[in-house]
Design a protein around this motif. Structure first.
Motif, PDB file in Angstrom:
ATOM      1  N   ALA A 457       5.445   1.227  10.723  1.00 30.54           N
ATOM      2  CA  ALA A 457       4.209   2.008  10.776  1.00 30.54           C
ATOM      3  C   ALA A 457       3.046   1.055  11.014  1.00 30.54           C
ATOM      4  O   ALA A 457       2.941   0.013  10.357  1.00 30.54           O
ATOM      5  CB  ALA A 457       4.004   2.780   9.484  1.00 30.54           C
ATOM      6  N   VAL A 459      -0.925   0.604  10.838  1.00 25.55           N
ATOM      7  CA  VAL A 459      -2.092   1.194  10.182  1.00 25.55           C
ATOM      8  C   VAL A 459      -3.299   0.285  10.385  1.00 25.55           C
ATOM      9  O   VAL A 459      -3.156  -0.894  10.727  1.00 25.55           O
ATOM     10  CB  VAL A 459      -1.837   1.401   8.674  1.00 25.55           C
ATOM     11  N   THR A 619       0.007   5.863  12.307  1.00 28.60           N
ATOM     12  CA  THR A 619      -0.225   7.025  11.450  1.00 28.60           C
ATOM     13  C   THR A 619      -1.078   6.642  10.250  1.00 28.60           C
ATOM     14  O   THR A 619      -1.187   5.465   9.892  1.00 28.60           O
ATOM     15  CB  THR A 619       1.102   7.625  10.968  1.00 28.60           C
ATOM     16  N   HIS A 620      -1.681   7.654   9.667  1.00 27.83           N
ATOM     17  CA  HIS A 620      -2.386   7.492   8.403  1.00 27.83           C
ATOM     18  C   HIS A 620      -1.835   8.448   7.358  1.00 27.83           C
ATOM     19  O   HIS A 620      -2.298   8.458   6.219  1.00 27.83           O
ATOM     20  CB  HIS A 620      -3.893   7.744   8.589  1.00 27.83           C
ATOM     21  N   LEU A 625       4.298   7.731   6.647  1.00 30.73           N
ATOM     22  CA  LEU A 625       4.505   6.377   6.144  1.00 30.73           C
ATOM     23  C   LEU A 625       5.787   6.272   5.326  1.00 30.73           C
ATOM     24  O   LEU A 625       6.405   5.202   5.253  1.00 30.73           O
ATOM     25  CB  LEU A 625       3.310   5.940   5.295  1.00 30.73           C
ATOM     26  N   ALA A 628       8.749   4.751   6.997  1.00 35.41           N
ATOM     27  CA  ALA A 628       8.679   3.369   7.467  1.00 35.41           C
ATOM     28  C   ALA A 628       9.426   2.410   6.549  1.00 35.41           C
ATOM     29  O   ALA A 628       9.462   2.583   5.331  1.00 35.41           O
ATOM     30  CB  ALA A 628       7.227   2.942   7.602  1.00 35.41           C
ATOM     31  N   ILE A 631       5.315  -2.271   7.370  1.00 37.17           N
ATOM     32  CA  ILE A 631       3.966  -1.874   7.773  1.00 37.17           C
ATOM     33  C   ILE A 631       3.325  -3.015   8.570  1.00 37.17           C
ATOM     34  O   ILE A 631       3.414  -4.187   8.175  1.00 37.17           O
ATOM     35  CB  ILE A 631       3.079  -1.559   6.548  1.00 37.17           C
ATOM     36  N   ALA A 644       7.207  -1.947   3.541  1.00 45.19           N
ATOM     37  CA  ALA A 644       6.539  -0.676   3.282  1.00 45.19           C
ATOM     38  C   ALA A 644       6.396  -0.429   1.792  1.00 45.19           C
ATOM     39  O   ALA A 644       5.400   0.155   1.339  1.00 45.19           O
ATOM     40  CB  ALA A 644       7.319   0.465   3.938  1.00 45.19           C
ATOM     41  N   TYR A 647       3.322  -1.988   0.505  1.00 43.99           N
ATOM     42  CA  TYR A 647       2.114  -1.305   0.968  1.00 43.99           C
ATOM     43  C   TYR A 647       1.878  -0.037   0.166  1.00 43.99           C
ATOM     44  O   TYR A 647       0.757   0.256  -0.251  1.00 43.99           O
ATOM     45  CB  TYR A 647       2.249  -0.984   2.458  1.00 43.99           C
ATOM     46  N   ARG A 648       2.961   0.730  -0.062  1.00 43.54           N
ATOM     47  CA  ARG A 648       2.811   1.988  -0.803  1.00 43.54           C
ATOM     48  C   ARG A 648       2.422   1.716  -2.248  1.00 43.54           C
ATOM     49  O   ARG A 648       1.643   2.451  -2.858  1.00 43.54           O
ATOM     50  CB  ARG A 648       4.121   2.785  -0.729  1.00 43.54           C
TER      51      ARG A 648
END
Length: 650
Positions: A457, A459, A619-620, A625, A628, A631, A644, A647-648
């Motif tokens: 993903a 961003v 994507t946002h 997300l 993914a 990221i 990912a 990031y999450r």
């Protein structure tokens, strides 16, 4: 500038058999044009003297023989005077001049005698002896030759038109192909309006120029040559005297050429602007209406068309000015011939102001045919103004088209590119920097790799370079510095077709054709069956709304899919991408216009579809997300890759 037009003519000359046939037809037209005028001579002779052509030609033979015999005796006597001596040097020169004059007249009489003797058997065997029957025969021959002349002219015109339109068609194809092969920056330099104007207006200009060159530029000069040749045969000195205005008219035509070429160039420039204003307003008609800018756009369009009209009027003025200039030459020739010829006939002279005009005194029928030849030459001279205008328009068209066709695409492909096995192992950007304009850097020294089967993903803030990253991977652009590689092979070394066949892409600005839904989905893989198309639509959660249309998959979507909602358009685009079954799926905000319920269904389909393929998503949305594995954060031209999960959690 002329080189581009000559290049177009060289392209046209590849159809040389057709052009040769057209040239022969034009030569036939010119010959018949002069012959029709020359045919009036026996009619005039017979009508005025009331005798048959046989008797007329016999008298010509007898008169020529008598003159030759008399001149021979005179020359002998004059030579005896020279050899006898006893005369002054001035008298000797006068006698020698007289001998030279008689010798020159003998040459003319000898040619006349030879031609008359050659014609006599034909006249006796094939022409009637009655004067009125002779007139009727000549009239019938003139009518028949006129019909034949127009048949040849029509054939020549159609042959040249076929060649010119073939060149125009080929150029349109080349322009279209060029538009498809350029990178996006090069394409936008022209824009859709620019390419449309080139395909329509400019190609027509060049086609008209080629038609004029191989048509009128050959036929009309040949007519002039045929008539002037006939006039030269009667009196070359008098013909040259009648052409005294030609250099002045030639200078004026060169000046007009420059003016018309400049006006044609301005017309083409305004035509490009005209198409730009029109397409820009019509393609954004919803925005125009939403912001009540209709008066503003109407005024823009009115201003562009008004400016185009002003330039067109200037062009037409110069074009109209060409007619009187060429007519001055034609009328000048005829007026000079009437004045000089009438003086020679009335006074039975062969000289004017001491300059010899004819070897023998002109007869009334002879001077009338001479007038006819010059009048016959004046008509094609007048038509040459239109020919010159057509050539100028063609030159301007070629000047605009060929530089565009010669523009090399920045997306160059090697003559022997690599073809890699599928599936790929890795996509990598090695020290990649990119700038659209060479000033502002969008991506700066990016070094990142994406493994096969990885779901990435992208961003970051708007304008940070997310779409640019995808454009480089798809090779819509080449990086300013560094390399984008597939399995350690730079994309510039790969066949573009081999790279693109691996990719399916869905963008936020969905592009659909004004065709059926079936057509738009099948665009992903043209050899797909209807069952495969329906299966792809089901995966994209598009089948249900398609099935509700009265015509189902055969429903036309309208220009760019305006009959569908934004979400429906995106689902059709997703179906197209699913049908392609590519190993790399690129999604640029592909679900931005889809409702939450449909998005959940599509994510469910995506979760199954993305197995064993590389997925790159801009994507946002948190739901996207979640698909993914890693990221890519893009900000201020810098790209950072992280898992990912991290990031999450952040």
């Amino acid at each position: 500038f002329m080189n581009y037009f000559l290049r177009a003519l060289r392209d046209a000359s590849k159809s040389w058999p057709l052009l040769l046939a057209a040239f022969l037809c034009s030569a036939g037209v010119a010959g018949l044009w002069g012959a029709n005028i020359a045919a009036l001579f026996p009619v005039i002779e017979v009508t005025l003297n009331g005798e048959s052509l046989q008797n007329w030609n016999e008298k010509r033979i007898a008169d020529a023989q008598i003159k030759l015999e008399r001149h021979g005796q005179e020359i002998e006597q004059l030579r005896d005077r020279l050899t006898g001596g006893g005369i002054s040097e001035a008298a000797q020169q006068s006698v020698q001049n007289k001998i030279n004059t008689l010798t020159l007249q003998d040459k003319g009489d000898g040619a006349l005698l030879a031609s008359a003797k050659a014609l006599q058997p034909w006249i006796e065997n094939y022409l009637p002896s009655d004067p009125f029957e002779t007139v009727l025969l000549v009239v019938v021959l003139i009518v028949m030759s006129t019909f034949l002349k127009h048949c040849l002219l029509l054939t020549s015109t159609m042959l040249v038109s076929f060649v010119a339109m073939g060149i125009s068609r080929d150029l349109r194809v080349k322009i279209f192909n060029k538009a498809l092969e350029l990178d996006r920056t090069q394409f936008m330099n022209q824009g859709s309006a620019g390419f449309m104007a080139q395909v329509t207006h400019t190609a027509d200009m060049l086609s008209g120029g080629i038609t004029t060159t191989f048509g009128g530029a050959i036929t009309e000069p040949l007519k002039i040559i045929a008539c002037l040749t006939g006039a030269f045969c009667i009196s070359w000195q008098l013909t040259l005297a009648c052409l005294t205005l030609a250099p002045v008219v030639g200078f004026m035509m060169v000046w007009l050429n420059r003016k018309m070429r400049s006006a044609s160039k301005n017309i083409l420039s305004q035509a490009l602007g005209f198409h730009h204003v029109m397409l820009e307003a019509l393609n954004n008609v919803l925005t125009v209406q939403a912001y009540t800018m209709e008066p503003f756009e109407r005024q823009r369009f009115r201003d562009s068309t008004t400016q185009m009209m002003k330039i067109g009027l200037r062009h037409n003025f110069y074009r109209a000015l060409a007619n009187p200039i060429t007519e001055v030459l034609g009328i000048g020739m005829v007026a000079t011939s009437i004045a000089v010829g009438a003086w020679l006939v009335i006074n039975k002279e062969t000289q004017i102001f001491g300059v010899t005009m004819t070897e023998q005194p002109m007869t009334v029928p002879g001077i009338m045919v001479f007038f006819g030849m010059l009048i016959g030459a004046s008509d094609p001279v007048r038509k040459l103004s239109g020919v010159i205008t057509g050539i100028n328009v063609g030159i301007v068209g070629a000047q605009s088209l060929y530089p565009l066709l010669d523009t090399p695409s920045k997306l160059k492909e090697k003559s022997n590119p690599y073809y890699l096995p599928s599936p790929h192992r890795e996509i990598a950007l090695r020290n990649v920097s990119f700038s659209y304009d060479g000033i502002d850097t969008v991506l700066n020294n990016v070094d990142v790799a994406i493994n096969f089967g990885e779901r990435v993903a992208i961003v970051g803030p708007n304008g940070g370079g997310k779409s640019t990253l995808i454009n480089l991977i798809c090779r819509f652009y080449d990086p300013t510095e560094g390399t984008v590689e597939l399995d350690n092979v730079p994309l510039t070394e790969l066949a573009v077709k081999d790279l693109r066949r691996r990719i399916a892409i869905v963008t936020q600005q969905t592009e659909l054709f004004n065709e059926t839904i079936l057509y738009n989905i099948r665009y992903g893989r043209w050899d797909a069956t209807e069952e495969e198309i329906e299966e792809a639509a089901r995966k994209a959660r598009a089948h249900d709304f398609i099935d509700e249309f009265p015509e189902g998959y055969k429903t036309k979507v309208g220009p760019n899919g305006f009959r569908l909602s934004g979400g429906q358009r995106q689902r059709i685009a997703l179906a197209r991408a699913f049908l392609r079954n590519a190993e790399i799926l690129v999604l640029d905000e592909a679900t931005s216009q889809i409702d939450v319920a449909s998005e959940e269904l599509i994510h469910e389909a995506l979760s199954r579809y993305v197995e064993n393929r590389t997925v790159i998503m801009i994507t946002h949305r948190p739901s996207t997300l979640a698909l993914a594995d890693s990221i890519l954060e893009v900000e201020n031209g810098q790209v950072t890759k992280r898992p990912a999960a991290n990031y999450r959690a952040a």
